[in-house]
Design a protein around this motif. Structure first.
Motif, PDB file in Angstrom:
ATOM      1  N   TYR A  89      -6.249   3.191  -8.723  1.00 12.45           N
ATOM      2  CA  TYR A  89      -5.137   2.479  -8.089  1.00 12.45           C
ATOM      3  C   TYR A  89      -5.168   2.640  -6.576  1.00 12.45           C
ATOM      4  O   TYR A  89      -5.027   1.663  -5.828  1.00 12.45           O
ATOM      5  N   VAL A  90      -5.356   3.874  -6.096  1.00 11.91           N
ATOM      6  CA  VAL A  90      -5.291   4.105  -4.643  1.00 11.91           C
ATOM      7  C   VAL A  90      -6.508   3.526  -3.921  1.00 11.91           C
ATOM      8  O   VAL A  90      -6.524   3.445  -2.693  1.00 11.91           O
ATOM      9  N   GLU A  91      -7.491   3.113  -4.698  1.00 13.93           N
ATOM     10  CA  GLU A  91      -8.675   2.471  -4.110  1.00 13.93           C
ATOM     11  C   GLU A  91      -8.285   1.269  -3.247  1.00 13.93           C
ATOM     12  O   GLU A  91      -8.992   0.891  -2.308  1.00 13.93           O
ATOM     13  N   LYS A  92      -7.103   0.679  -3.527  1.00 16.35           N
ATOM     14  CA  LYS A  92      -6.668  -0.491  -2.759  1.00 16.35           C
ATOM     15  C   LYS A  92      -6.500  -0.184  -1.281  1.00 16.35           C
ATOM     16  O   LYS A  92      -6.518  -1.080  -0.446  1.00 16.35           O
ATOM     17  N   LEU A  93      -6.347   1.104  -0.920  1.00 18.07           N
ATOM     18  CA  LEU A  93      -6.214   1.448   0.498  1.00 18.07           C
ATOM     19  C   LEU A  93      -7.483   1.083   1.273  1.00 18.07           C
ATOM     20  O   LEU A  93      -7.437   0.860   2.482  1.00 18.07           O
ATOM     21  N   SER A  94      -8.614   1.015   0.581  1.00 17.36           N
ATOM     22  CA  SER A  94      -9.876   0.710   1.279  1.00 17.36           C
ATOM     23  C   SER A  94      -9.919  -0.742   1.753  1.00 17.36           C
ATOM     24  O   SER A  94     -10.780  -1.114   2.544  1.00 17.36           O
ATOM     25  N   GLU A  95      -8.949  -1.557   1.287  1.00 18.26           N
ATOM     26  CA  GLU A  95      -8.866  -2.942   1.794  1.00 18.26           C
ATOM     27  C   GLU A  95      -8.448  -2.969   3.270  1.00 18.26           C
ATOM     28  O   GLU A  95      -8.630  -3.971   3.952  1.00 18.26           O
ATOM     29  N   ILE A  96      -7.811  -1.872   3.738  1.00 17.37           N
ATOM     30  CA  ILE A  96      -7.291  -1.864   5.103  1.00 17.37           C
ATOM     31  C   ILE A  96      -8.288  -1.183   6.033  1.00 17.37           C
ATOM     32  O   ILE A  96      -8.784  -0.100   5.734  1.00 17.37           O
ATOM     33  N   ASP A  97      -8.561  -1.837   7.166  1.00 16.07           N
ATOM     34  CA  ASP A  97      -9.417  -1.213   8.174  1.00 16.07           C
ATOM     35  C   ASP A  97      -8.561  -0.266   9.004  1.00 16.07           C
ATOM     36  O   ASP A  97      -7.651  -0.689   9.720  1.00 16.07           O
ATOM     37  N   THR A  98      -8.822   1.020   8.910  1.00 14.99           N
ATOM     38  CA  THR A  98      -8.018   1.998   9.652  1.00 14.99           C
ATOM     39  C   THR A  98      -8.867   2.724  10.701  1.00 14.99           C
ATOM     40  O   THR A  98      -8.482   3.787  11.178  1.00 14.99           O
ATOM     41  N   TYR A 149      -9.356  10.042   1.256  1.00 13.88           N
ATOM     42  CA  TYR A 149      -8.066   9.910   0.582  1.00 13.88           C
ATOM     43  C   TYR A 149      -6.901  10.370   1.467  1.00 13.88           C
ATOM     44  O   TYR A 149      -6.049   9.577   1.848  1.00 13.88           O
ATOM     45  N   LEU A 160      -0.689   9.925  -2.498  1.00 15.81           N
ATOM     46  CA  LEU A 160      -1.737  10.800  -1.959  1.00 15.81           C
ATOM     47  C   LEU A 160      -1.121  11.873  -1.067  1.00 15.81           C
ATOM     48  O   LEU A 160      -1.473  13.048  -1.140  1.00 15.81           O
ATOM     49  N   LEU A 215      -6.749   7.302  -9.129  1.00 10.63           N
ATOM     50  CA  LEU A 215      -7.744   7.108  -8.069  1.00 10.63           C
ATOM     51  C   LEU A 215      -8.225   5.655  -8.039  1.00 10.63           C
ATOM     52  O   LEU A 215      -8.509   5.119  -6.966  1.00 10.63           O
ATOM     53  N   VAL A 228      -6.900   3.632  13.746  1.00  5.32           N
ATOM     54  CA  VAL A 228      -5.506   4.024  13.516  1.00  5.32           C
ATOM     55  C   VAL A 228      -5.389   5.547  13.516  1.00  5.32           C
ATOM     56  O   VAL A 228      -6.137   6.235  12.834  1.00  5.32           O
ATOM     57  N   GLN A 284      -3.270   7.545   7.777  1.00  7.04           N
ATOM     58  CA  GLN A 284      -3.454   6.399   8.683  1.00  7.04           C
ATOM     59  C   GLN A 284      -2.621   5.212   8.215  1.00  7.04           C
ATOM     60  O   GLN A 284      -1.991   4.512   9.024  1.00  7.04           O
ATOM     61  N   VAL A 285      -2.608   4.992   6.907  1.00 10.68           N
ATOM     62  CA  VAL A 285      -1.775   3.900   6.376  1.00 10.68           C
ATOM     63  C   VAL A 285      -0.296   4.205   6.628  1.00 10.68           C
ATOM     64  O   VAL A 285       0.500   3.297   6.897  1.00 10.68           O
ATOM     65  N   TYR A 330       0.822  -1.215   0.000  1.00  7.38           N
ATOM     66  CA  TYR A 330       0.000   0.000   0.000  1.00  7.38           C
ATOM     67  C   TYR A 330       0.858   1.267   0.000  1.00  7.38           C
ATOM     68  O   TYR A 330       0.336   2.377   0.031  1.00  7.38           O
ATOM     69  N   LYS A 384      -6.963   8.928   5.085  1.00 10.98           N
ATOM     70  CA  LYS A 384      -6.756   7.480   4.959  1.00 10.98           C
ATOM     71  C   LYS A 384      -5.265   7.186   4.699  1.00 10.98           C
ATOM     72  O   LYS A 384      -4.677   6.281   5.305  1.00 10.98           O
ATOM     73  N   LEU A 406       1.287   6.100 -13.934  1.00  8.41           N
ATOM     74  CA  LEU A 406       1.121   5.086 -12.895  1.00  8.41           C
ATOM     75  C   LEU A 406       2.260   4.071 -12.941  1.00  8.41           C
ATOM     76  O   LEU A 406       2.811   3.678 -11.907  1.00  8.41           O
ATOM     77  N   ALA A 453       0.501   3.846  -3.014  1.00  9.78           N
ATOM     78  CA  ALA A 453      -0.784   4.558  -2.974  1.00  9.78           C
ATOM     79  C   ALA A 453      -0.770   5.631  -1.882  1.00  9.78           C
ATOM     80  O   ALA A 453      -1.143   6.787  -2.117  1.00  9.78           O
TER      81      ALA A 453
END
Lengths: 487, 95
Positions: free
Chosen positions: B37-46, A375, A313, B35, B49, A381-382, A306, A378, A420, A309
């Motif tokens: 591509y970065v959608e993959k961040l939604s796989e993580i529960d934050t 975005y 952002l 956007l 955090v 947080q990551v 991740y 998030k 990308l 990504a």
């Protein structure tokens, strides 16, 4: 080719300190080499022949009187065109900063000047350090010295190419997501990104302020340690500069770590992104360290996939804010218009290149109402999770080894229309910046096609001495860094 | 996430950029790809955090409020594309 240009900074210092060469001879040898190659390479944006020779002669005079400012007094370096000084034009590879000469001096350049070093020129870069190939510059592209049809990497591509081509012994670069380490790897030289806060950012033109850091590019780890010693340290003019003492990096080299534990991240090796040859060279390099007593341990950095990504952002959000200062009012390029607002728009639209506009738009999007939480927040947080991954991994190892880049230098033009794909080439470097860690790229061999590859070593915050000692141990056992491109 | 030309134009206006029709389409396509591509961040529960804005654990340093080296005005305006001895000149702001 003068034999002087094949010497490292430390070797040149020995020659000069022993009276076997003058600073002028050394500086002139590198300037002559640059004059001979620049038509094909394009690593420099400007060369300061007359000023540099004058400064070198001054250094010779002072040295003769015993007034030696440092071991490096009178020795040459090159500077990425993103560090400001009243003595240099700083355009950051952009049309919008055409003709800009700052009224103040970057702290790192002040330190280099106090050490008596001679800036022979400024080096090319992707516009505002946004890019991984050095193709996004208003000054044109820089070629890779190992294959002139390929990119040198970016964004500090000019600095890496100049060092690899023996146009200069060492150079300064900056690293926001890999911009020192990746071009160093692709050009077969050493690059160090220090811990965030280790080196002052005062006078470094901002791209992403929470990630940017200045660092050395050199042919040997010893030279990188030397230059880091010159530039590191607390600066009251940078509120993110750490107020902690600077260790003797050169002395740390002779203190090779015993019982070193090298962490190999499962995710990096398993990623489908890296060429098999790249992974082989990395494992070969780790075996060299094992032969010197290191143990390898598998570690896990589960949020690595991740990283790209989250990084794009955060860095675009920060860039969209930082680059709002370029408006045609205070400095640089202005496109005349009847109204102030129209002047802003025209100046920015004509002044910025495509990649900068793309990142400003993405950054504006992720910070805009309704998208901020989904975005930008998030991604932050990551970023926390990525930092925690490293903290946990360092409980079981002293350094982490990965490839610096998933592949070698690619052909010029191949990725310019696929942003990308270009961003994904940063997969191994960006997480280090998100976590604020120091990392070193060391040459670790060549592909079957003869293109250089880099080994990345990552350490916990402020453990540059450990990184440098491991890198130096590796260079004593290998001779990849002695290989020179045929030019 | 689908991005249309209006969104690109709105972002460009916020960022004080004017784009040609070709640029709008190219930026629309690139933003959409990014956007997605970065959608993959939604796989993580934050949900639990904390956000990291900055890696350093430092407080804002304060300094004494003393007059130090000031940049002379002539130096400060020297880089402006249009200026006189003490001011930067821009198109008229107030009618």
């Amino acid at each position: 080719m003068s034999t002087l240009v094949s010497r490292s900074l430390c070797e040149l210092a020995q020659l000069v300190n022993a009276g076997k060469a003058s600073c002028r001879e050394v500086t002139e040898a590198f300037l002559d080499r640059s004059d001979q190659l620049e038509g094909r390479l394009g690593a420099f944006v400007s060369l300061r022949r007359e000023e540099a020779l004058r400064e070198a002669e001054d250094a010779d005079r002072l040295r003769a009187r015993g007034e030696v400012r440092s071991r490096w007094h009178g020795l040459p370096l090159a500077v990425k065109e993103i560090l400001v000084s009243p003595n240099l034009e700083t355009t950051c590879g952009s049309r919008i900063l055409r003709g800009f000469r700052a009224p103040y001096e970057a702290t790192v350049l002040g330190r280099v000047r106090e050490a008596g070093m001679v800036v022979i020129g400024t080096t090319n870069m992707d516009e505002f350090a946004m890019g991984s190939s050095c193709e996004n510059s208003a000054h044109g592209v820089t070629a890779n010295p190992w294959d002139l049809s390929r990119v040198p990497g970016g964004s500090s591509g000019g600095s890496a190419a100049a060092v690899a081509a023996r146009e200069v012994p060492v150079a300064l670069g900056t690293d926001t997501g890999g911009s020192i380490r990746q071009p160093a790897a692709l050009c077969g030289v050493v690059g160090l990104k220090p811990t965030y806060g280790r080196v002052s950012r005062y006078g470094l033109v901002a791209f992403a302020s929470s990630l940017d850091q200045v660092g050395p590019i050199a042919r040997t780890v010893e030279d990188a340690a030397s230059l880091l010693g010159v530039i590191a340290g607390h600066d009251p003019r940078d509120s993110t500069s750490m107020d902690v003492g600077v260790p003797d990096y050169a002395a740390a080299l002779d203190d090779p770590p015993t019982g070193l534990r090298v962490g190999i991240p499962r995710e990096f090796v398993a990623e489908d992104g890296a060429d098999p040859e790249v992974l082989e060279r990395m494992h070969d390099a780790v075996r060299v360290l094992e032969a010197k007593g290191a143990k390898t341990v598998e570690v896990s950095l589960p949020h690595t996939p991740y990283g790209v990504a989250a990084y794009y952002l955060i860095c675009t959000a920060e860039a969209s804010s930082n680059l709002s200062r370029y408006d045609g009012v205070k400095y640089g390029f202005r496109s005349e218009a009847a109204t102030l607002d129209e002047m802003y728009k025209r100046s920015r639209s004509e002044g910025f290149g495509a990649e900068v506009k793309r990142r400003i738009l993405l950054g504006t999007f992720v910070l805009s109402a309704g998208y901020y939480d989904a975005y930008y927040r998030k991604a932050q947080q990551v970023r926390t999770l990525i930092r925690q991954d490293f903290q946990r991994a360092f409980e079981n190892c002293d350094v982490i080894a990965t490839p610096t880049s998933p592949g070698p230098a690619w052909p010029l033009g191949e990725r310019v229309n696929d942003p990308l794909k270009m961003y994904l080439s940063d997969v191994f470097t960006v997480t280090v910046n998100l976590a604020g860690l120091p990392a070193l790229s060391v040459p670790c061999g060549f592909t079957s096609a003869g293109l250089p590859l880099g080994l990345q070593l990552i350490a916990p915050p402020l453990e540059e001495p450990r990184l440098l000692a491991v890198g130096h141990t590796y260079q004593r056992e290998t001779d990849w860094h002695q290989a020179a491109p045929e030019l | 996430m689908r991005i249309n030309a209006d969104t690109v134009l709105r972002l460009a206006d916020l960022a004080r950029l004017s784009l040609s029709a070709d640029e709008v389409e190219r930026m629309r396509r690139d933003l959409e790809a990014m956007l997605d591509y970065v959608e993959k961040l939604s796989e993580i529960d934050t949900s639990d955090v904390a956000a990291t804005a900055h890696v350093l654990d430092i407080a804002t340093p304060f300094r004494a409020d003393r007059v130090a080296d000031l940049l002379p005005v002539a130096e400060a305006v020297r880089n402006a594309p249009q200026h006189d001895d003490s001011s930067i000149i821009v198109p008229k702001v107030i009618e």
